[in-house]
Motif scaffolding. Structure first.
Motif, mmCIF file in Angstrom:
data_model
loop_
_atom_site.group_PDB
_atom_site.id
_atom_site.type_symbol
_atom_site.label_atom_id
_atom_site.label_comp_id
_atom_site.label_asym_id
_atom_site.label_seq_id
_atom_site.Cartn_x
_atom_site.Cartn_y
_atom_site.Cartn_z
ATOM 1 N N GLY A 276 0.832 -1.190 0.000
ATOM 2 C CA GLY A 276 0.000 0.000 0.000
ATOM 3 C C GLY A 276 0.864 1.236 0.000
ATOM 4 N N PHE A 277 0.802 2.032 -1.057
ATOM 5 C CA PHE A 277 1.670 3.198 -1.153
ATOM 6 C C PHE A 277 0.894 4.512 -1.126
ATOM 7 C CE2 PHE A 277 5.203 5.664 -3.253
ATOM 8 C CZ PHE A 277 6.110 5.471 -2.215
ATOM 9 N N VAL A 278 -0.421 4.445 -1.295
ATOM 10 C CA VAL A 278 -1.234 5.656 -1.213
ATOM 11 C C VAL A 278 -1.448 6.016 0.254
ATOM 12 C CG1 VAL A 278 -2.396 5.231 -3.393
ATOM 13 C CG2 VAL A 278 -3.374 4.299 -1.292
ATOM 14 N N LYS B 152 5.384 3.541 -12.641
ATOM 15 C CA LYS B 152 6.387 4.571 -12.897
ATOM 16 C C LYS B 152 6.489 5.546 -11.727
ATOM 17 C CE LYS B 152 6.028 4.532 -17.969
ATOM 18 N NZ LYS B 152 5.693 5.338 -19.167
ATOM 19 N N VAL B 153 5.361 5.837 -11.110
ATOM 20 C CA VAL B 153 5.355 6.739 -9.954
ATOM 21 C C VAL B 153 6.074 6.086 -8.781
ATOM 22 C CG1 VAL B 153 3.903 7.903 -8.251
ATOM 23 C CG2 VAL B 153 3.247 7.903 -10.667
ATOM 24 N N MET B 154 5.785 4.805 -8.530
ATOM 25 C CA MET B 154 6.423 4.117 -7.412
ATOM 26 C C MET B 154 7.924 3.961 -7.619
ATOM 27 S SD MET B 154 3.784 1.249 -5.908
ATOM 28 C CE MET B 154 3.502 0.305 -7.401
ATOM 29 N N LYS B 155 8.334 3.771 -8.869
ATOM 30 C CA LYS B 155 9.765 3.590 -9.146
ATOM 31 C C LYS B 155 10.584 4.842 -8.876
ATOM 32 C CE LYS B 155 9.744 -0.312 -12.370
ATOM 33 N NZ LYS B 155 10.587 -1.149 -11.491
ATOM 34 N N GLU B 156 9.917 5.977 -8.729
ATOM 35 C CA GLU B 156 10.628 7.185 -8.337
ATOM 36 C C GLU B 156 11.120 7.087 -6.891
ATOM 37 O OE1 GLU B 156 8.165 10.558 -8.996
ATOM 38 O OE2 GLU B 156 7.752 10.062 -11.108
#
Length: 378
Positions: A320-322, A363-367
Motif C-alpha cells: 500500500g503506497f497511497v 512509474k510513480v512508485m519507481k521514483e
C-alpha cells in the motif's frame, strides 16, 4: 441579481486538482457551463479527452459525459475565462520545507482572476487558508484591480475517493463578505445540494475547515497513544481495548491506532496552529497530536528493528503506497508509506525493500523504489 439559468452565466474553476476537477464535474452535472483553468498541459489535454488524471469513484463516466455535452472544458489560456461571471479558486496550499503554508498559488490565482474578472463577478474560495488570509491578503488583491466584486469563502470538505457523492450530500459552508456575496454563492451551491450552512463571516468558514480535519487528527493521535501504552503492558492489546471498549457504548468512539497521513490531515493542523500563534495562542493539544502522528513512521521502523533479527538481510514489502485505501484512491500526497520507506533506508540500509500497490502507477512508485509491483502474487 443575474439569473443562474441564463445562457450568459459561466463558471470558471481555477485549478483542476482533486478539489477543482470533482467540483467542475458536479457543477456541469447541474447544467452549468464550466471552464477549468489549469497550468499543467497534460491535465488539460486529459480532461478535454474525458479522461480523469486521478482515481475517484464514478469520475470516468461523469467526466466523459460532461465533456461530450460541452458543459465542461479545460484550458491553460486565461483568455478563455473572459466570459465567466463566477470564479472558484481551488488551488493547493501546501506546506513548505519550514512547515509553513505556501500561499504562492493562491496569490497568483487571485491576480489572474483579478485581471480578467468582469464587474460584479463572484469569487468563491475553496482552497484551505490560514485564518484571515482571504480578508487581509486576497481581498486587497482583488480591490487593487478597481472593479466591484463579490467574495465568499466556501471550504471544500469532501472525502477523497467519494467526492462526487459527497458534493451532493454534504452541507456546503458559505461565509460571504456581505449578504449579497453569500446569497449569490448559495444560489450556485443549491444547484448541487439543498444543504447550505450560512455562517457569519469568512473567518468562521476558514476556521471550520481547519477544525474539522484537526479534530480527526487528534482522535487518531489518541488511538496511537493508547496503542503506545498497551504495547508496554503484558497481555493487553490496543485493538481489543478500543474495539470492545466502545461496543454498545456510544459515549466512547476512540479511533483504532494506525498511520495518519494524506494531503489534509498532515497539513491542516499545522495551518490552524500557525493561525493561532499569530494571535499569541498555543494549540497544545493540536500540536501534540500532530507530533504523535508524525512520529509513527519512525516508531514502526524502530519496532521492526527491536523485534526482528537483523543480522541477516531483511526482505520487507510495503503493501500500500497511497495515503489510504478506503475509499479507493491513487493519491500518494502525504503518504506515510513514503516516510516509512525513508526510515527503513536510513535505519535498516541493508534490507531489501519492495513496494506493492494495485492502483498507483508503477512509474510513480519507481521514483521512490526500484523494486515495485502491482500484483501481490508475483
Amino acid at each position: 441579481m443575474q439569473d443562474i439559468n441564463s445562457d450568459e452565466f459561466y463558471i470558471s474553476v481555477i485549478g483542476l486538482g482533486y478539489v477543482g476537477l470533482t467540483l467542475s464535474i458536479a457543477l456541469a452535472e447541474a447544467g452549468l457551463k464550466v471552464t477549468g483553468f489549469e497550468k499543467n498541459k497534460f491535465i488539460v489535454n486529459m480532461t478535454n479527452q474525458g479522461i480523469p488524471h486521478f482515481k475517484e469513484k464514478g469520475i470516468e463516466i461523469s467526466l466523459r459525459r460532461q465533456v461530450d455535452q460541452k458543459l465542461l472544458f479545460a484550458s491553460n489560456d486565461l483568455g478563455s475565462l473572459k466570459k465567466s461571471t463566477v470564479f472558484f479558486i481551488t488551488v493547493g496550499t501546501p506546506l513548505n520545507e519550514a512547515g509553513e503554508v505556501n500561499l504562492e498559488s493562491v496569490i497568483s490565482a487571485a491576480h489572474q482572476v483579478g485581471k480578467i474578472m468582469p464587474k460584479n463577478a463572484l469569487i468563491i474560495f475553496r482552497s484551505t487558508m490560514k485564518i484571515g488570509v482571504t480578508r487581509f491578503i486576497i481581498k486587497p488583491i482583488f480591490e487593487s484591480y478597481k472593479k466591484e466584486f463579490l467574495l465568499a469563502v466556501c471550504p471544500e470538505r469532501t472525502l477523497e475517493g467519494n467526492a462526487l457523492q459527497e458534493l451532493r450530500s454534504l452541507p456546503q459552508i458559505i461565509g460571504g463578505f456581505d449578504n449579497k456575496s453569500a446569497e449569490r454563492a448559495a444560489i450556485i451551491f443549491r444547484k448541487i445540494t439543498n444543504k447550505i450552512v450560512m455562517v457569519s463571516s469568512p473567518e468562521t468558514a476558514e476556521v471550520m475547515k481547519l477544525v474539522d480535519n484537526t479534530y480527526r487528527d487528534i482522535n487518531f493521535a489518541f488511538g496511537n497513544e493508547v496503542a503506545k501504552l498497551c504495547n508496554e503492558l503484558e497481555g493487553v492489546n490496543s485493538s481489543e481495548v478500543i474495539r470492545l471498549g466502545k461496543m454498545g457504548y456510544d459515549r466512547t468512539n476512540v479511533a483504532l491506532p494506525g498511520l495518519v497521513g494524506g494531503p489534509c490531515l498532515s497539513k491542516d493542523p499545522h495551518i490552524l496552529s500557525q493561525s493561532a500563534s499569530e494571535k499569541g495562542i498555543i494549540m497544545e493539544i493540536t500540536n501534540s497530536a500532530r507530533k504523535i502522528n508524525e512520529t509513527m513512521a519512525d516508531q514502526v521502523v524502530d519496532f521492526i528493528n527491536s523485534n526482528v533479527e537483523t543480522d541477516t538481510q531483511l526482505n520487507i514489502t510495503i503493501a500500500g503506497f497511497v495515503f489510504k485505501g478506503k475509499p479507493e484512491t491513487d493519491d500518494i500526497r502525504g503518504s506515510i508509506s513514503i516516510k516509512i520507506l525513508k526510515a527503513l533506508k536510513n535505519k535498516l540500509p541493508d534490507s531489501k525493500i519492495k513496494l506493492f500497490d494495485p492502483i498507483v502507477n508503477i512509474k510513480v512508485m519507481k521514483e521512490y523504489c526500484k523494486d515495485c509491483y502491482s500484483d501481490f502474487d508475483k
